[in-house]
Design a protein around this motif. Structure first.
Motif, PDB file in Angstrom:
ATOM      1  N   ALA A 250       0.830  -1.205   0.000  1.00 20.55           N
ATOM      2  CA  ALA A 250       0.000   0.000   0.000  1.00 20.55           C
ATOM      3  C   ALA A 250       0.868   1.260   0.000  1.00 20.55           C
ATOM      4  O   ALA A 250       0.576   2.227  -0.721  1.00 20.55           O
ATOM      5  N   LEU A 251       1.941   1.257   0.799  1.00 22.81           N
ATOM      6  CA  LEU A 251       2.836   2.424   0.830  1.00 22.81           C
ATOM      7  C   LEU A 251       3.491   2.648  -0.525  1.00 22.81           C
ATOM      8  O   LEU A 251       3.597   3.790  -0.990  1.00 22.81           O
ATOM      9  N   PHE A 252       3.940   1.572  -1.153  1.00 22.07           N
ATOM     10  CA  PHE A 252       4.561   1.728  -2.469  1.00 22.07           C
ATOM     11  C   PHE A 252       3.549   2.221  -3.497  1.00 22.07           C
ATOM     12  O   PHE A 252       3.859   3.106  -4.303  1.00 22.07           O
ATOM     13  N   ASN A 253       2.348   1.650  -3.485  1.00 18.07           N
ATOM     14  CA  ASN A 253       1.326   2.078  -4.448  1.00 18.07           C
ATOM     15  C   ASN A 253       1.009   3.558  -4.281  1.00 18.07           C
ATOM     16  O   ASN A 253       0.853   4.283  -5.266  1.00 18.07           O
ATOM     17  N   GLY A 254       0.910   4.021  -3.029  1.00 18.52           N
ATOM     18  CA  GLY A 254       0.663   5.436  -2.781  1.00 18.52           C
ATOM     19  C   GLY A 254       1.797   6.313  -3.275  1.00 18.52           C
ATOM     20  O   GLY A 254       1.580   7.330  -3.938  1.00 18.52           O
ATOM     21  N   LEU A 255       3.025   5.907  -2.954  1.00 20.20           N
ATOM     22  CA  LEU A 255       4.198   6.670  -3.388  1.00 20.20           C
ATOM     23  C   LEU A 255       4.328   6.648  -4.907  1.00 20.20           C
ATOM     24  O   LEU A 255       4.662   7.662  -5.527  1.00 20.20           O
ATOM     25  N   ASN A 256       4.035   5.518  -5.503  1.00 19.98           N
ATOM     26  CA  ASN A 256       4.125   5.384  -6.955  1.00 19.98           C
ATOM     27  C   ASN A 256       3.104   6.285  -7.654  1.00 19.98           C
ATOM     28  O   ASN A 256       3.413   6.908  -8.671  1.00 19.98           O
ATOM     29  N   SER A 257       1.905   6.377  -7.106  1.00 18.35           N
ATOM     30  CA  SER A 257       0.898   7.246  -7.727  1.00 18.35           C
ATOM     31  C   SER A 257       1.251   8.727  -7.545  1.00 18.35           C
ATOM     32  O   SER A 257       0.949   9.550  -8.406  1.00 18.35           O
ATOM     33  N   LEU A 258       1.909   9.070  -6.421  1.00 11.64           N
ATOM     34  CA  LEU A 258       2.333  10.459  -6.200  1.00 11.64           C
ATOM     35  C   LEU A 258       3.438  10.885  -7.164  1.00 11.64           C
ATOM     36  O   LEU A 258       3.530  12.052  -7.525  1.00 11.64           O
ATOM     37  N   THR A 259       4.280   9.949  -7.567  1.00 12.08           N
ATOM     38  CA  THR A 259       5.396  10.264  -8.463  1.00 12.08           C
ATOM     39  C   THR A 259       5.043  10.050  -9.931  1.00 12.08           C
ATOM     40  O   THR A 259       5.924  10.100 -10.788  1.00 12.08           O
ATOM     41  N   GLY A 260       3.777   9.788 -10.206  1.00 12.88           N
ATOM     42  CA  GLY A 260       3.372   9.572 -11.592  1.00 12.88           C
ATOM     43  C   GLY A 260       3.895   8.264 -12.152  1.00 12.88           C
ATOM     44  O   GLY A 260       4.234   8.173 -13.325  1.00 12.88           O
ATOM     45  N   GLU A 261       3.986   7.283 -11.312  1.00 10.51           N
ATOM     46  CA  GLU A 261       4.465   5.935 -11.662  1.00 10.51           C
ATOM     47  C   GLU A 261       5.895   5.935 -12.194  1.00 10.51           C
ATOM     48  O   GLU A 261       6.275   5.080 -12.994  1.00 10.51           O
ATOM     49  N   ALA A 262       6.695   6.879 -11.718  1.00 10.37           N
ATOM     50  CA  ALA A 262       8.089   6.971 -12.149  1.00 10.37           C
ATOM     51  C   ALA A 262       8.982   5.950 -11.448  1.00 10.37           C
ATOM     52  O   ALA A 262      10.089   5.669 -11.917  1.00 10.37           O
ATOM     53  N   ILE A 263       8.519   5.389 -10.327  1.00  7.80           N
ATOM     54  CA  ILE A 263       9.363   4.453  -9.571  1.00  7.80           C
ATOM     55  C   ILE A 263       8.855   3.018  -9.667  1.00  7.80           C
ATOM     56  O   ILE A 263       9.206   2.170  -8.858  1.00  7.80           O
ATOM     57  N   GLY A 264       8.032   2.739 -10.665  1.00 11.75           N
ATOM     58  CA  GLY A 264       7.399   1.425 -10.814  1.00 11.75           C
ATOM     59  C   GLY A 264       8.381   0.266 -10.826  1.00 11.75           C
ATOM     60  O   GLY A 264       8.090  -0.815 -10.331  1.00 11.75           O
ATOM     61  N   GLY A 265       9.573   0.455 -11.359  1.00  9.93           N
ATOM     62  CA  GLY A 265      10.566  -0.613 -11.438  1.00  9.93           C
ATOM     63  C   GLY A 265      11.255  -0.917 -10.117  1.00  9.93           C
ATOM     64  O   GLY A 265      11.997  -1.890 -10.012  1.00  9.93           O
ATOM     65  N   TRP A 266      11.023  -0.089  -9.123  1.00 15.82           N
ATOM     66  CA  TRP A 266      11.678  -0.255  -7.820  1.00 15.82           C
ATOM     67  C   TRP A 266      10.775  -0.921  -6.789  1.00 15.82           C
ATOM     68  O   TRP A 266      11.083  -0.936  -5.604  1.00 15.82           O
TER      69      TRP A 266
END
Length: 182
Positions: A132-148
């Motif tokens: 959940a934390l990653f999904n939230g952070l990923n949506s905040l960054t415009g899915e720029a960190i999806g590979g991490w």
């Protein structure tokens, strides 16, 4: 040439359980330093029902047996600790009600509920929360960190585990277990 063994164990309150191929035993240290040894009678499900020992299905049943054996040893250990302290704890209203309505099975029911709640808490803490934390952070960054995702979730799980161990280490009983077993 070194001889291979298949012996394992588990830390207990004021003691240790050792599991060998044919025998399980637990050693307990009393307050006066006396060590007592008790055999733990245990029949694995895979021995009782040989089909459960077949490849592809035996793993889950061996894990369940390991939990059952550990639970039995922990119960023995808790009983020993209560004997050593000599404290007669006054029953709460809930304890009295459970003993009147459920009887001897009350402890097993409470422990079963505790196990279910503990497993649920661990799933939420170590699986759902990092995701959940990653999904939230990923949506905040415009899915720029999806590979991490794997790296982030792995680091979060380790950090949560270390934090969890640190927090529970403040409980006196857990602190004693940590001191006893290093």
């Amino acid at each position: 040439m070194a001889k291979k063994t298949s012996i394992g164990g588990q830390a207990l309150m004021e003691g240790i359980m050792m599991v060998g191929p044919t025998k399980t035993a637990a050693a307990f240290c009393s307050e006066n330093g006396e060590i007592t040894l008790e055999d733990i009678e245990f029949e694995p499900m895979t021995k009782k029902y040989p089909i459960l020992g077949k490849p592809f299905i035996r793993g889950i049943f061996m894990m369940i047996d390991s939990f059952r054996r550990g639970y039995k040893a922990l119960s023995m250990s808790a009983d020993k600790v209560m004997e050593d302290t000599g404290e007669d704890l006054e029953e709460s209203k809930l304890d009295k009600w459970l003993n009147e309505h459920v009887g001897e099975k009350a402890t097993s029911i409470i422990m079963g509920v505790g196990v279910v709640l503990g497993v649920a808490l661990s799933i939420v803490l170590f699986f759902m929360l990092p995701t959940a934390l990653f999904n939230g952070l990923n949506s905040l960054t415009g899915e720029a960190i999806g590979g991490w995702r794997s790296v982030f979730e792995g680091i979060m799980r380790v950090a949560l585990f270390v934090l969890y161990i640190w927090v529970i280490s403040f409980q006196p009983d857990i602190k004693r277990v940590f001191m006893y077993h290093g």
